[in-house]
Each structure stands twice: as C-alpha cells, then as structure tokens.
Design a protein around this motif. Structure first.
Motif, PDB file in Angstrom:
ATOM      1  N   LYS A  73      52.282 -14.830  57.671  1.00 52.31           N
ATOM      2  CA  LYS A  73      51.685 -16.158  57.738  1.00 52.31           C
ATOM      3  C   LYS A  73      51.123 -16.494  56.368  1.00 52.31           C
ATOM      4  O   LYS A  73      50.085 -16.003  55.978  1.00 52.31           O
ATOM      5  CB  LYS A  73      50.574 -16.210  58.801  1.00 52.31           C
ATOM      6  CG  LYS A  73      51.091 -15.976  60.205  1.00 52.31           C
ATOM      7  CD  LYS A  73      49.941 -16.014  61.202  1.00 52.31           C
ATOM      8  CE  LYS A  73      50.446 -15.807  62.613  1.00 52.31           C
ATOM      9  NZ  LYS A  73      51.175 -16.935  63.114  1.00 52.31           N
ATOM     10  N   ASP A 109      53.755 -21.641  59.246  1.00 51.62           N
ATOM     11  CA  ASP A 109      53.889 -21.763  60.706  1.00 51.62           C
ATOM     12  C   ASP A 109      54.241 -23.193  61.103  1.00 51.62           C
ATOM     13  O   ASP A 109      55.066 -23.425  61.987  1.00 51.62           O
ATOM     14  CB  ASP A 109      52.587 -21.349  61.390  1.00 51.62           C
ATOM     15  CG  ASP A 109      52.381 -19.858  61.353  1.00 51.62           C
ATOM     16  OD1 ASP A 109      53.364 -19.136  61.108  1.00 51.62           O
ATOM     17  OD2 ASP A 109      51.241 -19.407  61.564  1.00 51.62           O
ATOM     18  N   ALA A 162      55.223 -16.653  66.204  1.00 50.56           N
ATOM     19  CA  ALA A 162      55.004 -17.372  64.963  1.00 50.56           C
ATOM     20  C   ALA A 162      54.689 -18.839  65.191  1.00 50.56           C
ATOM     21  O   ALA A 162      54.328 -19.545  64.266  1.00 50.56           O
ATOM     22  CB  ALA A 162      56.231 -17.258  64.071  1.00 50.56           C
ATOM     23  N   SER A 188      50.484 -21.915  66.747  1.00 53.92           N
ATOM     24  CA  SER A 188      49.499 -22.686  66.021  1.00 53.92           C
ATOM     25  C   SER A 188      48.818 -23.646  66.971  1.00 53.92           C
ATOM     26  O   SER A 188      49.439 -24.218  67.837  1.00 53.92           O
ATOM     27  CB  SER A 188      50.184 -23.439  64.882  1.00 53.92           C
ATOM     28  OG  SER A 188      49.257 -24.210  64.185  1.00 53.92           O
TER      29      SER A 188
END
Length: 1401
Positions: free
Chosen positions: A170, A1197, A1362, A1365
């Motif tokens: 990240k 992301d 991933a 968010s």
C-alpha cells in the motif's frame, strides 16, 4: 481396440505424460485437494542415474509413473524401461495403490529392458524429438500462434514487489515513480492516442529463450541399411550414420541391447563392433562418448530451465498465425528426417472411424472413466484433424491420384481418409451450393454427436478443409454394410440400408431399433416426424431430411449419413417450390378443384409473414445457393419466443373465462379448451401441450408430400416463415441494442461471427445488420459495429473471388500471384507490372529464373477489375449496393477501416502467412506486398468439437454459484473445473481459458491477488496459443492480467500488459472502439503523470462519443480526469470535469443517491483545495516565483479500485426482478405473521447471505440508513449500479461483457424503485430476512438468451483485501496518505465495500 485408440489419438504425444503435466500444473495453480490426498513420494534408483524422489498418485497405473519418469530431465530421453520393487517387475497396468510395498519412501528401481525393432525406432523418435527442441521462431515457421507473454514477464518477479502472503504493498503513486515507467521509458509514439502508425514488428517481439544449439551435422539411416539376412539373424535392427560437429562420420548398429559403433565405412561394409566401443542402452550416451561437442550441447540442453508445459505442449488443433518469421530461410534447420522415424509411423494406415467409435464406446460409469473417454475422443479427433491438414496439402498439391474417373468430382484415398469436393448439383447452386453442403454436413454431424443418451447412433469422423482455393470434405472410411436376415433376397445396393427414401419397405429388429434412436434424436433437435413421397411413389415416414440414410455397418453399429439438410430451411431465402403435394387425382375432379387450390395457395404463401414484411425488408428473396438453413440457436430462441406467446395466450383466455382459479376448480372443459386454442394459435404440433417441431424438408426443392400431409405442411410453412421473420424483427434489433450497451463489442470478424451466431443470425444477414445500424437513431454510437460488419462483408466477398483466382495459378507462381492479388485488393487502381520485365530484373539480381517468362491471366488482373468482382459478389450475397464504394480508400474514409486490419482478416480466412515486417499499404506507386513476403499458405480446417462434459458442468456450476454470490463455492467449482480440463485437454482449450480467467477473477475478489496473478498468467498463455496471439479475447485477458499484476505491486509489468493490449487493439480494429477507452483509462491510472493525461482525455472522448455525456462510462472518465487534474494542481479544470460527472450522476440516479453524494463531496473538496491554493498564492505575492502548488494524489488502493470498475471485474448490476422479489417476500412474510396472529416488529433487518455466511448491510441498493441517536446517514460503500436506473444509464459493470467466461452478458432494463426507502426504514435487528445475492438472476448465454433480454451480470459483492478502502471521493485525494480505520465505511467511487466470503468489516 485399445491399441488403435492409442495409436490414432496419441499424435506423437503420450496421453499419460500430458495427464501428469496438466495435473502438476493444476496443483501449482490452485492446489487440488483430491491430488494432495492421494499423492506420496517414492525414491527412484537404477539405470545409471543418481537417485531422486518422484511424487506419485495412488490412482496412477504403473505405466503412468513410467511416462512421468520419461518426461523428467534426469531420465530423458531414455525409453524401454520398467519398474521393479524388491526384485519383482511391476505390472504396467496395475494401480500403484493396489501394489503391496508401494508407499511413501519406497525404493523403486528403473530397469533397462531389451529393445525390439519397433521399440528401437520409438527410442530414436524420442531422440529426434529432443534434438528438434523448439526454438523461438518454430511456432511461426509452422504457422502456429505463439505465446508472447514470456517476453513481457522475463525478469519480472512478483516477490520483488509483494509480501510473502500475497498482499499488495500500500503506497501512493508518487512513491512508486521510480518503479513504474523509468526502466522502460515512455510508451512508444505509435501507442499514443491519435497515432496513425501501425507497426507489425512489435507484435511478435524476440523471445528471451536461447536459440537451440547445433548437436549434430546430420543423423540418417546408413546406406548399408537394411541389414542383410545373416545379420538380422544375429540381432541387427538397423544401421545409422552420424556426422558429428567435429566433422567425423560414424556408423552405428541398433540391436536388442542398445547401440554400438560398427566398423563400416563409406567404401566397405563391416558390421563387427568397433574396438573399445561400448554398447549403450540409450543412444545419446553413445553420442556423448564419440562427440565432445554433442556432450557439451546435450548437457546444456538437459540443464536449461524447463519451460512451463503450457508453452511447449503442442495444441490439439492448429491455431493459425498470419505472420511468420522475419527471415524464413534462416529459421529453416535440419530436422533429421532422413532417419526415417516419421515415415515408419506413416506406413500404418489408421482406421479413423473404428478409432473414433471405439473411443465413443468406452465406459462412462465413473468420473475417471468419463475423463479417459473425453480425453481419448479429443486425442483421436485432433490426430484426425492433423491428418486432414496433411492430406489436403498432399491432394491439392497433386501428389495423390483420384480413385474415381470423374474429373468434376474427384475422390481421393489417403492415410485412411476419404477426401472429395462433393457433387456439384444445380439445384443447390453450383460451386457455392457444394461448399454450403459440406459446411452443413459438418454442422449437422456436430449436432447429432452432441446429443446425450444416443451413443448407439454413430456418425463418421468429419472435417472440411480449405486450401489454395479448394474445399475438401474429409471423412473416415465407413465400415462395410451388414445385411439383415430379411434382406438377404434384396439387391446388394440395399443391403444394410435400413432407413431412407431408398431403403424400401422392410421389417426387422435392427430397423425398429434404429427408428427408436432417430425418434429420440428428432425430439432433441425439434424435428417433426413426417411423410414424403419417394421417387418410386411410395409414402415414406421420416424423422430426418430426405437425403439422410441409416445404415447398419459390418461392425454392428448404426450409422447416419448425409445429414446436411437436417436443420429447418430459412424461408427468407427459399426459392418458390412449384408443388408441395403429390397429386393422385385425375380428370374433371382435379380441374374443378384447381381454382380453389390456387386461391388457397396464394393465401398460404403469405401466411406467417408480418404485415408489409417484403416492402420493409426485401424478403423473401433468392440466394446464390439453395441450402439456406436456420441455425440451432435461432430455433431455440424462436421456440422460447413462441412459448412466451403461448403462456400469454393462455393467461388472456383464462381471464376471459373467469380467471385461473375458477377454470382450474371447475369440472367443465374450459381449461382444456383454452390450452387447445392456445396451442392452435401459436402453431404447436400438439393440441394438448406446447410442443414446437419443424419439418426439415419443407421448402426443399424436389420433395413431395402426400395429400394427407397438407395441413401439417401448411402449418410448417407458416412456422418457418415466422421463424425467418423472427431474425429480422427480433434477433437483429436485439443484437444492435446489445452492442449499444457494452464496451466489449465485437472487434474483428471472428468476434462478430461469434456474437451473431449466439443470436442465431447467419452471416448471410450481414447486409441486413448493416442496414439496421444505418437506419438506427444511434448509428453514430454503433459506428464500430458498422465498421466490423462492412469489413466482414468485404473480406468474405474477396475470399470467394480469391478462391476462383487461385484455380488458374500454377504452383511455381503462387507467391507472386497471392502478392499480386493483395496489392490489387488494398491499393486503389493498382496496375500490374508486366511479368516479363519484373522477371528479367529478378533474374539478373538473383542469378536465376523467377517464374513465368510471359504474362499469365492472373497477372493481368487490375485493382479496378478486382474491386468490381468483389462488389458484385457483395451485392449478390448481402444485398448491399454502393456501400463498398469505388475502392479501398472509400472504406478507410467513410467507415474508418484500417487496411492492416483487412489484411489480417484476409490472411486468417485464407491461410496466407506473411513475413513479419512493417507494411506501408498507402503507397499508390509501388506494390506494398512482394512475392518474398508470402511465406506459405496453410490449410484452414473446420472440425467437430469434442465435449468436455464433466469439466463443463463444473464450470457451469461455478457460474451459477457466482450468480448467487457464493464465491467460496464458486471457487471450489472452478478449481474442480480447472483440474478436469487439465485431465482432458491439458488446459489447451478455449473453455479452459475462460475457466482460468473466471477463477482468477473470483480469487482476486476473495483477496487472493497472488493466486489471481498466477492463474491469469496461464489464461493469457492459453488464449494466445489456442485462440491466437491477437484474438480479441487475448486482448481482454491481457487487460485483466494488468489489473492483477498492479494489485501485486508489479507496476512495470502492469504497464506492459496494458500497452500490449492497446497494441493488439490498434492492430485488430483501430483506436475508435469502446474497449480502447477501457484500456486508456487503465493506462492513465498506471503510467507516469506526464503521460496520463493523453490517455485519460482520449478515454473520455471515446466514452462520450459511444455512450453519450450522461452514461456511467463517461461519468467515471470525467472523474478520473478530474482526479488527474488534482494531481497536477489544476483545480479549475478538475472542478469542470467533476461538475460534468456530478451532472451525469444526478441525471442517472437523482440527488439523494450515494454516488451523487460522493461526487458532491469530491467536488466540494476540490473546490476548497482550489480556494486554499489561490489564497496561498495571493499571500505569497507576485514576487515569489518559487511557490509550489500543493497537489492531491490518489493512493494505489484507490487506483486499483478504479481499475476494477473500469475493466468490469466487479459486476454489480441488479435487476428490477430481484427488487420486486424482495419486496414481495417481505409483504408475504408480514401477511403470514399477521394471519398467524404474531406481533409484527416495528422494523425489519435484511442480511446478505454471501458464500454461506451472514453479512449485515444497510440495504440492497447502497442507501444508508439513519442511525437511531442522531439521524445522520452513514453511507455504506456500494456501487453506483446497485440503485435502479433508467434504461439509458447502464453501469460500468453491467454494460460490459463478462470477459472472464467468454459469454456475452447484456444489461437488463432497470427503473427506479419508488418505495425502497420506506421499506428500508422499517427494518430492525429482531427480524432477519436472509437473501441470496442475485438469487433471481439468470445466467443466459449464447442461444439461451430469451426474447432479446438478458439480466445483468451477477452481483459479486466481495472485495479483495487490496480494495478494503473506506474513503469517500473527498478523502482519497488528500495530500497525505490516509489510513482507513474508520468504524463507519463510506463509498469509494461508489464501489461496494464488502469483505470476501461475507465476512463483516
């Protein structure tokens, strides 16, 4: 029988060996649990090898373990080996798990067995195969599509940029600049938006694999071969001559013990062993002993890294490559053919029919038996197809004499094949009718072969091949005919003929058995039993077309032949038939009834056609050939359409008679009468149930029906007219509508053909598709489809002209003739150079002759003449006039066609292979293609596709699980399907490619990005080798691989994948296509900042031109461009683009939708930042030139999530039917509680059920619920298309085809759900309603599309790790990295933020 199957289906590759390779590959990718449970290691010793361990499986046979050993580098290329345990030789056909002492850690010895003459030749064949190790250019030289992925991934290691657990790193884009573009620099200019340069050299870059070294100068049979009689008595099998790299010549003797040097020379024969010459069991051991250079090269060969099996295993069928090596002469090498091992195998003529039928008769009781049967069928058929290709070249090149004396229809026998062009019958339309009959025969054989439960009904192995303008039909030799007991008195011609118009009247158990099989087949194919009048006047009942014949072969099997007219006729292109009934009346009765019959005939000829049908469509009309038949997909779609009419008719008639309940409970016959009336109205062949069947002999010339069939024949004529009109009124408009709603529309002729065939539309309707697009109000949005259609019309007409053109060309002039034809085709008003002058120049330059010394007819063809011929064919076939214009430049200027794309399509359809170089096709003064550029003409084969039953069922089960949101279950099904595909076809199958791609998608959505990358790498290789290195599906696979590699932190590799996809896209179609916008959006996200803007602006331009300013594709492009403007500090422009995005979202979803709110928040953040920057600049003053503007950069992301949306990996379209189902479910539940007297709760809470685990969510559409304390809304992250939307607004996900599984998926119409907010506000935790995601959706693909409407792709509501968010658009562009740790998740670009497997977050 078993030996025959192995010999015919092996094709030079042992099936057990490939089984093992495919299983190992499956384990590496997904880890099949079944293999892990039955595998164990054993220790291998003996045969002069260092001990090593081998992993075996309990269900393997001993011979499976032997073949696995023979494929290892430690053992290759040894052969004639056996295994022994404790001094006892193991039975090759015994299972390892059944042998005592065979367990983990057991010591098994390799034992060298004595050779026989046959096994010695097999050993030499293995040696030659090893020395012919494939080089980088071998695939191109042989006309096979290569795999290019290795050149991109060379030197790339996922471990360099990912954690050991596979999670992505990240970090923001600004922190990865050093990784992404710097090592390779900016993209080349020809890949930038707006470039018109189309180079070919980058399509096939140089492989990183080293060129195979030279091992020997020559290896051949000695001229002292064969051994004399007295030496045969002493064990000499053959004599071999070797010429080493050192220049020394040796003669070698093959004997039962192995190989040794003899004393023979060029002048004298002396078979005695040479002094100090060992007897080596393996031939390479002896070569290493006599040649140090061979020993060094062979050691290098054995020690080099082994290539992945998918890249080196030969494909089952030939996938053509229209480009060859840059220098064909340099790639040609010594293949040691003079050793004679290839000729030895060719001397055994296989019985293809017996091998195929024996494979079909294999048992199917267990899974292992079915896998073995499917694999054997595939191997036999692939070997048959390879032989057909070789036979076509041999026959057309003139090396085989015909076996009959008919010059118009010569027949040939070669290598167990019966090859012919077919009889030319005037009633079918001459040459074009003959070709159509061959094609239909193949399609009908495929249809009968695919029927389940009819293993006793056999068809001959069949294929058709086009080579040098000639089409040959190839079949296995039919067995002798077996006469029945009642048929002994009949003529020899009728013996064994049990079914057909010429079979005569006979009764026997064999005939009854065959009729039962044909009746079953007719039901499955929707064919009607009918009666025709035979040539002798007898009435013959048939279940098939009139031409079909049923035979009882000498092998005791039933065969069905001549089935080319089994599909129903296409009434749109049927010539008028004089009479369809057989008249038996005479005299005054006939004359008195003639007037009435003529009037009835006039009415019946228009029955079934829509009103003004001929005026609007120009149909029915004649066609160049008389074999126009409906496709099975169209028949199925039409039956579904009629079934909808039937149910609607029943519903309406029941409502008129008091309703369903009253009619069902009444004791009268109202309900029965309603059903009978509905059956009569829709044309059902039964008057009590809905049943649609078609008579294949209706509208067939030369077929007569008895008077008793009059009513049935008129009904069949009406149905066939309705089915033909259904293509024009329903299927073509549905196809055009579907192309409007997807960004993955057809890119070339192959994908256009597939899309049309899925709708049941024949390619003879290309002209009507062109007219439908031209008349459409959205024709500007459909210009890419119009371009593909007109290009396909042009190439198909040019191909027919080319076939006739080649008939007058001699073999020495082929290259010059083909290059001349292409120059005339692509250069307007091309004028040929006199052959005599060109010949003199070439002769002086090369010192030799160069073809004919005088002008030939083919050399006098000009560009204008060729264009007129092509236009004439297009008018006759597709009914288009003036659409092609006056030359190729018209196609370029008016439709945006590329000459390079046309050249590619022409080569793929005709088998022409061009030299790899950059061609300049706009040169008006010089021929763009010379004779040296024509490398070869390869046969183009169409063949039967063998089924992979169990693998396909597992794949379909996975798709159904995805429809329900059960990702874990889908993942297991896909792993099983991948394993089964590996067992049957070594993964080298188009459906295996789609299965791998879908498995990678599911793994990615579960957060397993490393696994997704590994599997997608295999999918790309399979697509390149099986479909083609530049196939449209390969382009999509590269785009998906780019996303997965980016998720793993391999940004440089992701850039290469997207650039590779764009290069292929520009070559195949050009820049003006919706999928180019997808690729440009991804490139704008992964490239450096100074290159991003060009691609994002081009993506916005394309999306706006194809979908309009208020479409979701366009809105997302507006946001991506605004995001890029923020990263550059240009907040004013960012505000402009985000305002356009906000306008689109508001127009689509309204003011209160979460997506609209996210856009508002992002716009507000950008505005505040713009004000802040402006204030800072003003405070700094005009004298401060060093003041920098603070830029907002998205996190990696966020970029990944946006790529997931753009590429359509996440499918979140939700149909109205699901909302209606959920609402009705809640209402019924409330009514049931009220009826039972239960106290209703004040609110209802809905839980999503994903992958078997409950996951709480606010609601199904992403609208946030109000909290009880403050009433503020916490917006749950969700996708924009979770909310119902108007028809014009299709989501990014729902408007795309599911590229992972190869099935076209179109969005359904969606509308706003008015009362949803009220329902959501009444939910509470006390009453949980479990729903299955997209439970009401249907997976419809190909011919299963119903009424032209398809629901959107499944709602995959799981996210990869991933993608977890929890930020809004306003948060993702902060100047500092933001850590997602909030308790309340918000919408990120409108993407549903749900954990994989239904886990709470």
């Amino acid at each position: 029988m078993k030996d025959k199957i192995k010999r015919g289906g092996g094709g030079g590759r042992n099936p057990v060996k490939t089984d093992v390779i495919s299983m190992n590959g499956a384990n590496e990718a997904v880890g099949i649990k079944g293999d892990e449970d039955t595998s164990f290691p054993v220790k291998i010793q003996g045969a002069g090898l260092e001990p090593f361990e081998l992993k075996v499986h309990g269900f393997w046979l001993v011979q499976d373990a032997i073949m696995t050993l023979l494929s290892r580098n430690e053992v290759r290329p040894r052969s004639s080996l056996s295994l022994s345990l404790a001094g006892t030789t193991l039975d090759p056909l015994a299972e390892l798990q059944s042998l005592k002492g065979v367990k983990a850690g057991a010591i098994i010895r390799l034992v060298e067995e004595p050779y026989t003459s046959h096994s010695a030749r097999i050993h030499l064949a293995r040696i030659v195969e090893l020395l012919r190790a494939s080089g980088p250019q071998d695939a191109l030289r042989e006309g096979r599509s290569p795999s290019v992925l290795e050149t991109l991934t060379h030197g790339q290691s996922p471990a360099d940029s990912t954690f050991p657990n596979g999670k992505s790193l990240k970090r923001s884009t600004s922190n990865t600049k050093a990784e992404s573009p710097c090592q390779d620099g900016a993209p080349p200019e020809y890949l930038l938006p707006g470039s018109s340069e189309r180079p070919l050299m980058p399509l096939l870059p140089h492989s990183s694999q080293p060129v195979a070294p030279s091992y020997l100068r020559d290896l051949s049979l000695s001229f002292w071969n064969p051994p004399p009689g007295h030496r045969k008595m002493q064990g000499d099998f053959m004599y071999i001559t070797v010429l080493t790299m050192e220049g020394r010549r040796y003669d070698i003797t093959s004997c039962p013990k192995g190989f040794f040097l003899n004393r023979s020379t060029e002048d004298a024969f002396d078979p005695r062993p040479a002094q100090s010459s060992p007897v080596c069991h393996c031939f390479t051991d002896l070569l290493c002993h006599i040649s140090p250079a061979f020993k060094q090269a062979f050691t290098t060969l054995k020690n080099r890294p082994q290539q992945p099996p998918l890249e080196v295993m030969p494909t089952h069928y030939h996938t053509p490559s229209w480009l060859g090596p840059p220098c064909a002469s340099r790639t040609h090498k010594n293949n040691f053919c003079r050793l004679g091992v290839d000729e030895q195998a060719a001397t055994q003529v296989p019985d293809w029919n017996e091998e195929l039928q024996a494979a079909r008769d294999l048992p199917q009781g267990s899974l292992e038996e079915r896998l073995q049967r499917d694999r054997t069928l595939l191997q036999v058929n692939s070997a048959f197809v390879r032989t057909v290709m070789q036979g076509a070249e041999t026959v057309v090149d003139g090396f085989v004499e015909p076996v009959n004396g008919n010059p118009e229809d010569p027949a040939f026998l070669w290598s167990g094949l019966f090859m012919s062009q077919g009889a030319m019958r005037a009633v079918f339309g001459g040459e074009r009718g003959r070709r159509a009959a061959q094609r239909l025969e193949l399609k009908c054989v495929q249809a009968y072969s695919d029927l389940e439960g009819l293993q006793e009904l056999h068809t001959l192995p069949t294929a058709i091949v086009d080579y040098r303008g000639v089409r040959l039909s190839a079949q296995g030799l039919a067995p002798g005919l077996e006469s029945s007991e009642q048929d002994q008195e009949a003529t020899p011609a009728s013996r064994g003929l049990l079914y057909g118009v010429n079979a005569g009247h006979q009764e026997s158990s064999h005939r009854r058995q065959l009729l039962a099989l044909l009746a079953h087949a007719a039901k499955s194919l929707s064919l009607q039993r009918h009666v025709v009048v035979a040539p002798n006047g007898h009435h013959v009942p048939l279940f098939t077309s009139m031409d079909a014949q049923g035979l009882l072969g000498a092998d005791g099997r039933f065969y069905l032949l001549d089935v080319f007219r089994s599909f129903p006729a296409d009434a749109n292109f049927c010539p008028p038939v004089e009479k369809t009934e057989s008249r038996t009346d005479t005299g005054d009765d006939e004359s008195s009834r003639s007037c009435n019959e003529d009037e009835e005939k006039k009415g019946s000829e228009t029955d079934g056609w829509p009103e003004n049908y001929h005026a609007t469509s120009g149909l029915p009309k004649s066609f160049p050939h008389g074999l126009c038949r409906l496709r099975p997909e169209l028949v199925q779609a039409f039956v579904q359409h009629k079934h909808c009419q039937f149910t609607q008719c029943v519903r309406e008639k029941l409502d008129k008679n008091g309703g369903f309940e009253e009619c069902a409970t009444a004791s009268d016959s109202r309900s029965t009468d309603v059903v009978r009336a509905a059956c009569r109205d829709v044309g059902s062949v039964s008057d009590i149930i809905f049943e649609m069947r078609f008579n294949p002999n209706v509208f067939s010339p030369g077929v007569s029906f008895p008077p008793g069939e009059s009513t049935s024949t008129k009904l069949q004529e009406r149905l066939l007219r309705e089915a033909a009109a259904f293509i024009i009124t329903h299927q073509i408009p549905d196809f055009v509508k579907g192309c409007l709603q997807t960004n993955e529309a057809p890119m070339d002729g192959a994908s256009l053909k597939q899309a049309l065939h899925q709708k049941g539309i024949n390619l003879r309707y290309l002209g009507h598709v062109f007219k439908a697009i031209t008349k459409s109000e959205h024709k500007e949005h459909l210009r890419h489809i119009k371009r593909s259609v007109i290009g396909e019309i042009f190439i198909r007409s040019a191909k027919r002209v080319f076939n006739s053109f080649l008939q007058g060309v001699d073999v020495p002039c082929l290259s010059a003739a083909v290059s001349h034809f292409l120059s005339c085709l692509l250069v307007p008003h091309f004028t040929p150079i006199p052959v005599g002058e060109d010949t003199k120049k070439k002769s002086r330059r090369r010192g030799r002759g160069a073809g004919a010394s005088e002008n030939t007819p083919w050399s006098m063809l000009t560009g204008t003449e060729l264009w007129n011929l092509v236009c004439q064919d297009a008018i006759e076939t597709y009914d288009i006039s003036d659409s092609l214009g006056s030359g190729p430049n018209h196609l370029v200027e008016h439709y945006g066609l590329q000459k390079l794309s046309l050249l590619r399509e022409f080569c793929l359809k005709t088998g022409v292979q061009l030299r790899l170089r950059d061609y300049f096709l706009d040169n008006q003064n010089k021929a763009p293609i010379s004779s040296d550029d024509i490398l070869n003409i390869f046969p183009v084969v169409k063949h039967i596709d063998m089924p992979t039953v169990d693998a396909s069922k597992a794949y379909q089960a996975a798709q159904n699980s995805i429809q329900k949101g059960l990702l874990d279950q889908a993942h297991e099904h896909l792993k099983e399907a991948v394993y089964l595909f590996g067992r049957v076809c070594d993964d080298l199958h188009p459906e295996a490619c789609y299965c791998h791609s879908l498995l990678a998608k599911v793994a990615f959505l579960q957060g397993k990005s490393a696994e997704a990358r590994s599997i997608q790498l295999k999918a790309v290789v399979i697509s390149e080798r099986v479909l083609g290195f530049d196939h449209p599906d390969t382009i999509q696979q590269y785009a998906l691989l780019g996303v997965y590699t980016y998720a793993g932190g391999e940004i440089a590799l992701a850039q290469k994948c997207f650039l590779r996809a764009r290069l292929l896209m520009l070559t195949v179609h050009g820049e003006d296509h919706p999928f180019t916008a997808t690729l440009d959006s991804c490139l704008g996200l992964v490239l450096a900042e100074d290159q991003t803007g060009q691609f994002l602006k081009n993506a916005l331009r394309l999306n706006t031109s194809f979908f309009g300013p208020t479409d979701l594709h366009t809105a997302l492009s507006q946001h991506l461009l605004a995001q890029w403007m923020c990263s550059k500090g240009d907040y004013r422009s960012a505000m402009t683009h985000e305002k356009e995005a906000l306008t689109a979202f508001t127009s689509l979803f309204g003011e209160d939708h979460p997506q609209t709110n996210c856009s508002k928040e992002f716009l507000s953040t950008v505005t505040k930042q713009a004000v802040k920057v402006e204030r800072t600049l003003r405070q700094a003053g005009a004298d401060s030139n060093e003041q920098t503007v603070e830029c907002l950069n998205p996190t990696s992301d966020t970029i990944l999530e946006q790529m997931v949306l753009v590429t359509g990996i996440r499918r979140l379209a939700q149909s109205d039917r699901f909302q209606e189902y959920k609402q009705k479910h809640l209402e019924r539940k409330a009514a049931a509680r009220k009826e039972l007297g239960l106290k209703l709760p004040t609110e209802l809470t809905t839980s999503d059920f994903v992958n078997g685990e409950e996951k709480s969510s606010d609601n199904a559409t992403g609208c946030g619920k109000e909290t009880e304390d403050g009433g503020n809304k916490a917006v749950e992250s969700n996708n924009v298309s979770q909310q119902e939307q108007p028809v014009e607004g299709t989501s990014v996900a729902s408007a795309a085809k599911a590229s992972a599984n190869g099935h076209v998926v179109e969005p359904a119409e969606q509308s706003k759900h008015e009362g949803e907010t009220d329902v959501d506000s009444d939910r509470a935790a006390s009453d949980v309603t479990v729903k299955t995601a997209n439970e009401d959706d249907e997976m419809i693909s190909g011919s299963e599309e119903k009424n032209g409407e398809i629901n959107g792709e499944a709602d995959i509501i799981a996210s990869p790790l991933a993608l977890k968010s929890k930020l809004t658009w306003a948060d993702i562009v902060t100047s500092k990295p933001t850590i997602a740790n909030e308790k309340e998740s918000k919408a990120v670009n409108g993407v549903d933020n749900v954990a994989a497997n239904g886990a709470d977050k």
